[in-house]
Write an enzyme that holds these catalytic residues in place. Structure first.
Site, PDB file in Angstrom:
ATOM      1  N   TRP A   1      31.300 -21.443  38.693  1.00 10.87           N
ATOM      2  CA  TRP A   1      32.660 -21.952  38.484  1.00 10.87           C
ATOM      3  C   TRP A   1      32.701 -23.480  38.541  1.00 10.87           C
ATOM      4  CZ3 TRP A   1      31.815 -17.108  40.348  1.00 10.87           C
ATOM      5  CH2 TRP A   1      32.539 -16.075  39.760  1.00 10.87           C
TER       6      TRP A   1
ATOM      7  N   GLU B   1      50.029  -5.786  25.676  1.00 12.65           N
ATOM      8  CA  GLU B   1      50.912  -4.860  26.389  1.00 12.65           C
ATOM      9  C   GLU B   1      51.128  -5.402  27.796  1.00 12.65           C
ATOM     10  OE1 GLU B   1      51.179  -0.256  28.043  1.00 12.65           O
ATOM     11  OE2 GLU B   1      49.490  -0.819  26.783  1.00 12.65           O
TER      12      GLU B   1
ATOM     13  N   HIS C   1      43.339 -14.085  36.357  1.00 15.50           N
ATOM     14  CA  HIS C   1      42.142 -13.422  36.853  1.00 15.50           C
ATOM     15  C   HIS C   1      42.054 -12.068  36.150  1.00 15.50           C
ATOM     16  CE1 HIS C   1      38.845 -12.183  39.265  1.00 15.50           C
ATOM     17  NE2 HIS C   1      39.512 -11.256  39.905  1.00 15.50           N
TER      18      HIS C   1
ATOM     19  N   TYR D   1      40.462 -22.584  35.094  1.00 13.98           N
ATOM     20  CA  TYR D   1      41.346 -21.416  35.164  1.00 13.98           C
ATOM     21  C   TYR D   1      41.476 -20.850  36.580  1.00 13.98           C
ATOM     22  CZ  TYR D   1      37.891 -17.695  35.810  1.00 13.98           C
ATOM     23  OH  TYR D   1      36.947 -16.854  36.343  1.00 13.98           O
TER      24      TYR D   1
ATOM     25  N   ASP E   1      52.758 -14.271  48.878  1.00 13.11           N
ATOM     26  CA  ASP E   1      53.770 -15.317  48.877  1.00 13.11           C
ATOM     27  C   ASP E   1      53.063 -16.672  48.875  1.00 13.11           C
ATOM     28  OD1 ASP E   1      56.324 -16.232  48.834  1.00 13.11           O
ATOM     29  OD2 ASP E   1      56.555 -16.272  51.003  1.00 13.11           O
TER      30      ASP E   1
ATOM     31  N   GLU F   1      61.223  -2.430  45.492  1.00 14.41           N
ATOM     32  CA  GLU F   1      60.322  -3.527  45.841  1.00 14.41           C
ATOM     33  C   GLU F   1      60.370  -3.779  47.343  1.00 14.41           C
ATOM     34  OE1 GLU F   1      59.543  -8.098  44.381  1.00 14.41           O
ATOM     35  OE2 GLU F   1      61.439  -7.639  45.351  1.00 14.41           O
TER      36      GLU F   1
ATOM     37  N   MET G   1      51.378 -28.027  21.334  1.00 16.16           N
ATOM     38  CA  MET G   1      50.462 -28.721  22.265  1.00 16.16           C
ATOM     39  C   MET G   1      49.039 -28.419  21.802  1.00 16.16           C
ATOM     40  SD  MET G   1      52.251 -28.182  25.979  1.00 16.16           S
ATOM     41  CE  MET G   1      52.195 -26.404  25.894  1.00 16.16           C
TER      42      MET G   1
ATOM     43  N   ASP H   1      37.183  -4.472  40.617  1.00 18.09           N
ATOM     44  CA  ASP H   1      36.956  -5.877  40.254  1.00 18.09           C
ATOM     45  C   ASP H   1      35.500  -6.247  40.484  1.00 18.09           C
ATOM     46  OD1 ASP H   1      37.049  -8.563  39.757  1.00 18.09           O
ATOM     47  OD2 ASP H   1      38.731  -8.981  41.085  1.00 18.09           O
TER      48      ASP H   1
ATOM     49  N   ILE I   1      49.589 -25.983  31.623  1.00 17.12           N
ATOM     50  CA  ILE I   1      49.745 -25.880  30.172  1.00 17.12           C
ATOM     51  C   ILE I   1      48.373 -25.700  29.544  1.00 17.12           C
ATOM     52  CG2 ILE I   1      51.875 -27.231  30.120  1.00 17.12           C
ATOM     53  CD1 ILE I   1      50.230 -29.619  29.112  1.00 17.12           C
TER      54      ILE I   1
ATOM     55  N   CYS J   1      35.331 -14.557  35.495  1.00 18.15           N
ATOM     56  CA  CYS J   1      35.984 -13.261  35.711  1.00 18.15           C
ATOM     57  C   CYS J   1      36.116 -12.404  34.461  1.00 18.15           C
ATOM     58  CB  CYS J   1      37.336 -13.448  36.385  1.00 18.15           C
ATOM     59  SG  CYS J   1      38.609 -14.176  35.327  1.00 18.15           S
TER      60      CYS J   1
ATOM     61  N   GLU K   1      61.719  -7.399  40.595  1.00 16.68           N
ATOM     62  CA  GLU K   1      61.964  -8.332  41.696  1.00 16.68           C
ATOM     63  C   GLU K   1      63.385  -8.167  42.233  1.00 16.68           C
ATOM     64  OE1 GLU K   1      61.268 -13.064  42.478  1.00 16.68           O
ATOM     65  OE2 GLU K   1      60.325 -12.141  40.742  1.00 16.68           O
TER      66      GLU K   1
END
Length: 679
Positions: A233, A428, A327, A508, A392, A443, A475, A350, A574, A269, A438
């Site tokens: 990385w 999708e 990810h 990333y 969070d 939730e 951009m 993963d 961006i 990843c 949310e």
């Protein structure tokens, strides 16, 4: 006493059986079967003939180096009147005579892998047995033909990169039926540490897709074993190639298999996930690659990501906790008899090495539904995956005098969770499979179950001062453009503020690079209800050398209210657009007929491109290889790079030709063209 059949020779009917078992794209030179489904071979007798009730044939089937009845890796059976699809069985399906059509069947929970079948004293042959998602008795059964075409049989696909506001599709050649791919996939199982410790138990475990997916999650990375890929990385890819250079899984798995299982350098990843997807599909487990935008890496399992900034709004790395711009992981389809009912279906795992699970760098499988419901005690690794989509984010400003202030910074983890649609290249959105809406009661219920106290305590912040970052639609890499910080005063009093607006290149996974532009306004005055727009010019001359291959820039605006000392941080990544590669197919696309791909890329940069080359790759299009064509001359600013590359398709049907363009200043630009190959 029954007379044993005296076999002189046999025909495994590979073409017929492989086609019937949907393994024919692997070729017809050997027998490749799916469990729980009958197959028929032809036996030619040396003497005598088959007589119902009077003929016998002792059959012994074995897999692994230490086959045993106890482990279910060996079974003995004789001829029976009819096939029993729940166990190993054999039945004659032809009339009496000296040619016998022998139909055999494996149970739908037989261990997968390489087998030998011994018939009496004179017949012995090998075959490969795979999972069977078309068989209702198999744990990977999927009751939808279109989904099976996509998640098992499709050899190419789309993986999403970019940002959650601008997801960027890149093509990928999974190539699970290309030459050597199935052998490499089986070798992964035979190289895993559990097999080396106890081959009998490991081969027995291969009946269970939960066990196999956990092994694959550990073996696609090489952190604890002789796995496939080494992650890197940083921008230094010495001794290997940039993860951005890969166009598919075929070369990666071929390189690993032919280099005595030395790790291939390098992966990130989406490469780990894509290689895992190829192996899952090769073995017969339905699988898809998932992209989670704004993905949290919670290292201390408190479901909170703490971000620290200095007084200029610049990040300070004070914690291993990170938010990745995106990810990727995989989902595979299977039942979960080890859990309470209701958690069958898509399971997340993963293969990117992040944290250890049971002492090994692997993650999952965990039911996607368990993440949605906040069931953090479910196997495997549900707290880590739950945090990836739900953690969070708290931002803390460290002041020069050592004091700290909490910063209001709305950052939502787990955005626009994406995968390729069934039967099309569209995106999708599957966020709803991982999270309830949310603010909904469901939730809140999931957060209570997961003991996510931070989210439960949150109240809607008072929107006094509001700060947002707005971008233009254009951009493109090579252009100069503006990004704007918009400050709104929703209070009834006049406000005086400081606004720090900066930009830095970012990879990333959230690692920051050099500065791309900076502005510090000490006196921003806002009347009640007023708005102020502050543009920051992004000049190619400034960002060109700072950008990584991810083409990402992190924009951060910090607003400090002088009257209340309240600080608000807005962050937005961006992504700059690369130029499009135009792909024209010259000639009529037919099986075994030479075609040309005409490839064109316009140089949008104000500088020349040197060392330009195009590379193409595609399952059943380029013979399992990449084909590269180098340009002999420099491509000046505003000019086109153009080549023709020839290739010969080997199978009919819809295929994806994947294209990569590389040069000194524009690196690993991706493109593709869907091609329908006629018979």
């Amino acid at each position: 006493m029954a007379q044993e059949l005296d076999i002189e020779r046999w025909d495994l009917e590979c073409h017929f059986n492989n086609t019937d078992h949907r393994t024919d794209l692997n070729g017809a030179d050997r027998l490749i079967l799916r469990r729980g489904q009958p197959f028929t071979i032809s036996l030619y007798l040396r003497s005598g003939g088959y007589q119902p009730g009077a003929s016998s044939l002792a059959c012994v089937v074995e897999t692994g180096p230490h086959p045993s009845d106890q482990y279910g890796t060996r079974a003995s059976f004789d001829l029976s009147a009819n096939i029993d699809t729940s166990s190993w069985s054999a039945s004659v399906s032809s009339p009496p005579g000296d040619m016998v059509s022998l139909t055999l069947c494996s149970p739908p929970d037989a261990p997968i892998g390489r087998y030998t079948l011994t018939l009496g004293r004179s017949g012995r042959f090998e075959f490969i047995l795979l999972f069977n998602p078309w068989c209702p008795g198999d744990a990977v059964y999927m009751d939808n033909e279109e989904s099976l075409k996509e998640y098992v049989l499709a050899q190419d696909g789309i993986i999403f990169r970019g940002t959650y506001k601008y997801p960027k599709p890149i093509p990928w050649n999974f190539g699970q039926f290309e030459t050597g791919m199935l052998d490499a996939s089986l070798r992964i199982l035979d190289t895993n540490p559990k097999y080396l410790r106890n081959p009998g138990k490991d081969c027995s475990g291969r009946r269970n897709p939960i066990y196999v997916s956990r092994v694959l999650s550990a073996m696609v990375n090489c952190n604890d074993d002789r796995g496939v890929l080494l992650g890197r990385w940083t921008n230094n890819y010495e001794g290997g190639v940039s993860p951005m250079s890969w166009m598919g899984s075929v070369k990666i798995l071929q390189n690993w298999d032919t280099s005595a299982c030395q790790p291939v350098r390098y992966g990130q990843c989406w490469v780990f996930a894509a290689v895992a997807c190829s192996v899952f599909r090769a073995l017969g487990i339905p699988c898809r690659v998932i992209t989670n935008y704004m993905s949290a890496h919670d290292t201390n399992s408190n479901l909170v990501i703490e971000r620290y900034i200095d007084e200029d709004g610049q990040p300070i790395q004070a914690s291993r906790d990170m938010i990745w711009n995106f990810h990727c992981w995989v989902e595979s389809w299977m039942t979960r008899p080890d859990l309470k009912p209701g958690y069958d279906g898509w399971q997340a795992s993963d293969p990117t090495p992040q944290e250890k699970s049971e002492g090994v760098y692997c993650c999952g499988p965990v039911p996607v539904k368990a993440i949605k419901e906040g069931e953090l005690l479910f196997k495997y690794d549900s707290p880590f995956v739950f945090a990836e989509v739900n953690a969070d984010v708290i931002t803390i400003k460290r002041n020069a005098d050592g004091s700290t202030d909490r910063v209001n910074s709305p950052a939502v983890v787990g955005q626009n969770i994406s995968t390729k649609s069934v039967g099309s290249d569209k995106r999708e959105d599957i966020t709803h499979l991982y999270k309830y809406p949310e603010g909904s009661a469901e939730e809140r219920e999931a957060f209570i179950k997961a003991n996510h106290q931070n989210k439960l305590r949150q109240q809607q912040e008072d929107e006094g001062l509001h700060l947002a970052i707005k971008v233009t639609s254009e951009m493109r890499k090579g252009c100069d453009f503006d990004v704007t910080a918009v400050v709104t005063n929703n209070t009834s009093s006049e406000k005086k503020c400081r606004l720090v607006f900066g930009s830095r290149a970012v990879s990333y996974n959230g690692i920051l690079g050099d500065n791309c532009g900076f502005k510090d306004l000490l006196n921003v005055e806002l009347s009640p209800g007023g708005e102020r727009k502050v543009p920051l010019r992004m000049n190619y001359s400034k960002y060109a050398e700072a950008l990584t291959e991810d083409n990402l820039i992190r924009m951060a605006a910090l607003l400090i209210d002088y009257s209340t000392r309240q600080a608000i941080l807005a962050v937005r990544n961006i992504v700059l657009d690369n130029p499009e590669i135009k792909v024209r197919i010259l000639g009529e696309p037919k099986e075994n007929r030479k075609l040309a791909a005409e490839l064109t890329l316009h140089n949008p940069l104000p500088v020349p491109l040197e060392n330009c080359c195009f590379t193409i790759e595609g399952s059943n299009l380029t013979g399992g290889q990449s084909i590269t064509e180098r340009l002999s001359s420099t491509v000046r600013a505003g000019e086109d790079a153009k080549v023709k590359i020839y290739f010969t398709p080997t199978h009919s049907g819809l295929r994806k030709l994947v294209v990569d363009f590389d040069s000194s200043k524009l690196c690993h630009v991706k493109g593709y063209r869907n091609v329908i190959i006629g018979k």
